[in-house]
Design an enzyme around this catalytic site. Structure first.
Site, mmCIF file in Angstrom:
data_model
loop_
_atom_site.group_PDB
_atom_site.id
_atom_site.type_symbol
_atom_site.label_atom_id
_atom_site.label_comp_id
_atom_site.label_asym_id
_atom_site.label_seq_id
_atom_site.Cartn_x
_atom_site.Cartn_y
_atom_site.Cartn_z
ATOM 1 N N ASP A 206 30.910 21.401 -19.598
ATOM 2 C CA ASP A 206 31.029 19.958 -19.736
ATOM 3 C C ASP A 206 31.500 19.562 -21.136
ATOM 4 O OD1 ASP A 206 30.084 19.631 -17.132
ATOM 5 O OD2 ASP A 206 28.000 19.602 -17.796
ATOM 6 N N ARG B 31 20.453 21.564 -19.291
ATOM 7 C CA ARG B 31 20.086 20.526 -20.249
ATOM 8 C C ARG B 31 18.889 19.706 -19.758
ATOM 9 N NH1 ARG B 31 25.756 17.819 -20.744
ATOM 10 N NH2 ARG B 31 24.576 16.227 -21.894
ATOM 11 N N ARG C 60 33.221 25.536 -15.005
ATOM 12 C CA ARG C 60 33.454 24.421 -15.916
ATOM 13 C C ARG C 60 32.338 24.354 -16.955
ATOM 14 N NH1 ARG C 60 34.127 19.863 -11.166
ATOM 15 N NH2 ARG C 60 35.772 20.920 -9.989
#
Length: 245
Positions: A53, A198, A51
């Site tokens: 985001d 991040r 995945r």
């Protein structure tokens, strides 16, 4: 039954991420499944390598789907790109072994986080890099990043809540490249936790502006505490570059 592998590039700016949502088709997976299901006249499930985001981009996302359609590969490729929105492009379509699974067969992935490091913003880079005004000490950030290479429990660098699943991951390599005002932070690893890159970037920035010492990284790894790590940088600077098999 044919197994079709796709290599996909997308601008994630307006999407809710890769994974299909129940109440919205504003996902990459949802858009692909809609087009391909229409193409083969039957429901199709797309399996992604992982995945991304909301707001995250990709240059080399990998996915696969199975179908009984006899449509030639070239025609499949043309059809998909013709009907997809312009911010999603299938770069390659390849027929592969029926045993190929884009997620389970993936050995590692490469992500890059882009920072535009100048007091003047760039109108051309604003959607695809994080604008950071203060001067960054790249040498300090490189030294700190070396502490992250290897196998560690990265839960302190993630937004993962309590889980029974392992939060141990291996980062094989981190490189930092400066091209003019653009800084490129590339990570190759066997997998990444939710928001892991991040948050790592937010922590490295604190070291780069000398608010924290290099051993700050050791502290986060040792305590496994999210609250002492740096902030989560915005998604628009992050790209899934490549998936390795």
């Amino acid at each position: 039954m044919r197994n079709i592998k796709l290599i996909i590039e997308y601008d994630g700016s307006k999407y809710s991420g890769w994974q299909r949502l129940k109440n919205s088709d504003q996902t990459i997976q949802g858009k692909l499944e809609s087009v391909i299901s229409e193409m083969v006249s039957s429901p199709v499930e797309i399996i992604g390598s992982g995945r991304t985001d909301a707001g995250v981009h990709a240059r080399g996302q990998v996915a696969n789907f199975k179908t009984n359609s006899t449509m030639p590969i070239k025609d499949i490729h043309k059809y998909i790109n013709h009907y997809l929105p312009q911010d999603i492009v299938v770069k390659k379509v390849i027929e592969v072994s029926e045993r190929f699974h884009s997620r389970y067969n993936a050995k590692s992935k490469k992500y890059t986080y882009y920072i535009w490091n100048h007091w003047i913003p760039s109108p051309f880079q604003r959607k695809y890099s994080y604008h950071f005004i203060e001067t960054l000490d790249i040498g300090l950030m490189e030294e700190a990043s070396k502490k992250l290479v290897g196998t560690h429990d990265f839960i302190g660098f993630s937004s993962v809540k309590k889980t029974n699943k392992s939060t141990i991951r291996t980062i094989e390599e981190i490189t930092i490249i400066k091209e003019g005002n653009m800084l490129k932070f590339s990570f190759i690893g066997d997998g990444f936790l939710y928001n892991m890159i991040r948050i790592i970037m937010g922590s490295l920035i604190e070291i780069g502006i000398r608010e924290k010492e290099i051993f700050y990284i050791d502290e986060i790894l040792k305590t496994k505490t999210r609250s002492i790590a740096g902030k989560t940088l915005p998604p628009h600077g992050l790209f899934l570059e490549e998936v390795y098999y």
